[in-house]
Structure formats: structure tokens, C-alpha cells
Design an enzyme around this catalytic site. Structure first.
Site, PDB file in Angstrom:
ATOM      1  N   LYS A   4       0.985  -1.232   0.114  1.00  5.30           N
ATOM      2  CA  LYS A   4      -0.029  -0.197  -0.084  1.00  5.30           C
ATOM      3  C   LYS A   4       0.926   1.251   0.112  1.00  5.30           C
ATOM      4  O   LYS A   4       0.524   2.325  -0.871  1.00  5.30           O
ATOM      5  CB  LYS A   4      -0.888   0.021   1.301  1.00  5.30           C
ATOM      6  CG  LYS A   4      -2.132  -1.005   1.203  1.00  5.30           C
ATOM      7  CD  LYS A   4      -2.866  -0.878   2.172  1.00  5.30           C
ATOM      8  CE  LYS A   4      -2.256  -1.160   3.682  1.00  5.30           C
ATOM      9  NZ  LYS A   4      -1.539  -2.117   4.105  1.00  5.30           N
TER      10      LYS A   4
ATOM     11  N   ARG B 268     -10.112   1.627   8.191  1.00  5.03           N
ATOM     12  CA  ARG B 268      -9.951   0.409   8.224  1.00  5.03           C
ATOM     13  C   ARG B 268     -11.204  -0.353   8.732  1.00  5.03           C
ATOM     14  O   ARG B 268     -11.274  -1.762   8.766  1.00  5.03           O
ATOM     15  CB  ARG B 268      -9.032   0.063   9.625  1.00  5.03           C
ATOM     16  CG  ARG B 268      -7.557   0.517   9.070  1.00  5.03           C
ATOM     17  CD  ARG B 268      -6.485   0.316  10.318  1.00  5.03           C
ATOM     18  NE  ARG B 268      -5.245   1.002   9.953  1.00  5.03           N
ATOM     19  CZ  ARG B 268      -4.123   0.238   9.660  1.00  5.03           C
ATOM     20  NH1 ARG B 268      -4.176  -1.182   9.687  1.00  5.03           N
ATOM     21  NH2 ARG B 268      -3.122   0.836   9.337  1.00  5.03           N
TER      22      ARG B 268
ATOM     23  N   ARG C 165      11.897  -9.052   3.305  1.00  2.00           N
ATOM     24  CA  ARG C 165      11.867  -7.923   3.719  1.00  2.00           C
ATOM     25  C   ARG C 165      12.816  -7.976   5.040  1.00  2.00           C
ATOM     26  O   ARG C 165      13.815  -7.147   5.183  1.00  2.00           O
ATOM     27  CB  ARG C 165      10.603  -7.251   3.912  1.00  2.00           C
ATOM     28  CG  ARG C 165      10.723  -5.584   4.340  1.00  2.00           C
ATOM     29  CD  ARG C 165       9.544  -5.111   4.186  1.00  2.00           C
ATOM     30  NE  ARG C 165       8.786  -5.355   5.296  1.00  2.00           N
ATOM     31  CZ  ARG C 165       7.382  -4.885   5.394  1.00  2.00           C
ATOM     32  NH1 ARG C 165       6.757  -4.171   4.250  1.00  2.00           N
ATOM     33  NH2 ARG C 165       6.568  -5.151   6.338  1.00  2.00           N
TER      34      ARG C 165
ATOM     35  N   ARG D  69      11.608  -4.877  11.373  1.00  2.00           N
ATOM     36  CA  ARG D  69      10.753  -4.008  11.785  1.00  2.00           C
ATOM     37  C   ARG D  69      10.200  -5.312  12.739  1.00  2.00           C
ATOM     38  O   ARG D  69      10.197  -6.563  12.612  1.00  2.00           O
ATOM     39  CB  ARG D  69       9.513  -3.844  10.822  1.00  2.00           C
ATOM     40  CG  ARG D  69       9.705  -2.755  10.007  1.00  2.00           C
ATOM     41  CD  ARG D  69       8.676  -2.549   8.699  1.00  2.00           C
ATOM     42  NE  ARG D  69       7.185  -2.922   9.196  1.00  2.00           N
ATOM     43  CZ  ARG D  69       6.146  -2.332   8.461  1.00  2.00           C
ATOM     44  NH1 ARG D  69       6.479  -2.009   7.374  1.00  2.00           N
ATOM     45  NH2 ARG D  69       5.059  -2.828   9.027  1.00  2.00           N
TER      46      ARG D  69
ATOM     47  N   ARG E 109      -1.973  -9.825  12.307  1.00  2.00           N
ATOM     48  CA  ARG E 109      -2.137  -8.654  11.526  1.00  2.00           C
ATOM     49  C   ARG E 109      -3.079  -9.270  10.443  1.00  2.00           C
ATOM     50  O   ARG E 109      -4.038  -8.443  10.174  1.00  2.00           O
ATOM     51  CB  ARG E 109      -1.184  -8.097  11.142  1.00  2.00           C
ATOM     52  CG  ARG E 109      -0.148  -7.300  12.274  1.00  2.00           C
ATOM     53  CD  ARG E 109       1.074  -6.808  11.679  1.00  2.00           C
ATOM     54  NE  ARG E 109       1.153  -5.860  10.767  1.00  2.00           N
ATOM     55  CZ  ARG E 109       1.871  -5.620   9.733  1.00  2.00           C
ATOM     56  NH1 ARG E 109       3.059  -6.188   9.557  1.00  2.00           N
ATOM     57  NH2 ARG E 109       1.948  -4.616   8.927  1.00  2.00           N
TER      58      ARG E 109
END
Length: 190
Positions: free
Chosen positions: A13, A88, A125, A137, A148
Site C-alpha cells: 500500500k 480500516r 523484507r 521491523r 495482523r
């Protein structure tokens, strides 16, 4: 052009919102970035959000919607904007409708990606970050992604139905290359 970009964590996104922002010359509005900026600038909403965030709590919809309303009222958003990460939930979408008053969203673009593809992307990633010495992260792991994704699915399915019923939803296969996804998004709104 007023756009909303939806998609699960890791779907791209932020990357796609940034590319569309440049192509369409309209601002990308990430709620996370806007919250951090409001806190840093010491705005009234930023001060309220800072207190909540310092306690480790989620910023309530009312404050986030106020932040969005304030931001889309700025001159650079007069021609349109891309909302990245908001709404959301259906409740947030209804609040956004109220903020927009007589304006309408042009499109809601959903980036759809298979869960295994997302897992591979997230883990890749994290590996790249480790190899380059960058900070990994905290949520770039299989357990966090699972949590998530469950939250995203629970909250977003009703949201996609909400926008589909209004004829605003366009779904794009986000498992393609970045440039192909961008081209598909441009084609969908074009």
C-alpha cells in the site's frame, strides 16, 4: 481524484500510494505519518494523540477522523488525495463520508495478495534488513503477520462489502511486480 488504498499488511500500500501520488500529483495521506507529524507539530489533535500513544493505546477513531478532516482541508489536497491505511472499518468509512460531506470518493482500490505470498514478502523484507544492517521491523515475522492478517480480514471484509455495494471498489492483484501493480491501478482509475 479522491482514492482509498486497502490491502493487508505487506501488500505494498505505501509503495503504491507513493507512486500514485507522484503520477497524479495529489498527496499520499498515511494516518501513521499524519499522527507522527501532528504530534511533532504539537497540534491540538497531536497533543491528545501523543498522550494516548505514550500509554501504548490505539488512537480512537474520533481523533483519527479529526486528523483526516484537518489534513484533507489543506490546499494541496484540493485536487484530491490518496488515503493509505484509512479507513480500516465500516465505522471509519462512515465517518469519512461525513467528513467529505458533498464530495465523493472516486475509487477504493484493494490490493489483494495470497497469504503465503505475503509471508514470503514479509520474511524477505526482514532478511534484507538484517543483511544490510538495517533495523528489522518488529512485526516482520510469521506470528505477527498472522495476527495482523486476522485483524485485517475481520475488519476489512465488511469494509470491502461496504464499498463494493456503492460501486467504488476495484480489486488489483498485488502479487505482480511493483510496476505492473502500478499500471493496473492506473488502468483501474483511468
Amino acid at each position: 481524484m479522491r482514492l482509498v488504498l486497502l490491502g493487508p499488511p505487506g501488500a505494498g500500500k505505501g509503495t503504491q500510494a507513493s507512486k500514485l501520488s507522484q503520477l497524479l500529483t495529489i498527496p499520499q495521506l498515511s494516518t501513521g505519518d499524519m499522527l507522527r507529524a501532528a504530534v511533532s507539530e504539537g497540534t491540538a489533535i497531536g497533543q491528545q494523540a501523543a498522550e494516548i500513544m505514550q500509554r501504548g493505546e490505539l488512537v480512537p477513531d474520533q481523533l483519527v477522523v479529526g486528523l483526516i478532516a484537518e489534513r484533507i482541508g489543506r490546499s494541496d489536497a484540493a485536487r484530491g488525495f490518496i488515503l493509505d491505511g484509512f479507513p480500516r472499518t465500516v465505522a471509519q468509512a462512515e465517518s469519512l463520508d461525513e467528513v467529505l460531506e458533498n464530495q465523493e470518493l472516486d475509487w477504493v482500490l484493494e490490493l489483494k495478495v495470497d497469504e503465503q505470498y505475503l509471508l514470503n514478502r514479509i520474511l524477505g523484507r526482514a532478511m534484507q534488513a538484517r543483511e544490510s544492517g538495517a533495523v528489522v521491523r518488529a512485526d516482520d515475522n510469521e506470528g505477527a503477520l498472522s495476527v495482523r492478517l486476522t485483524a485485517y480480514t475481520d475488519q476489512t471484509k465488511p469494509l470491502t462489502d461496504y464499498y463494493a455495494a456503492r460501486g467504488l471498489l476495484k480489486t488489483i492483484d498485488a502479487s505482480q511486480t511493483v510496476d505492473r501493480v502500478t499500471a493496473a491501478l492506473v488502468g483501474a482509475i483511468g
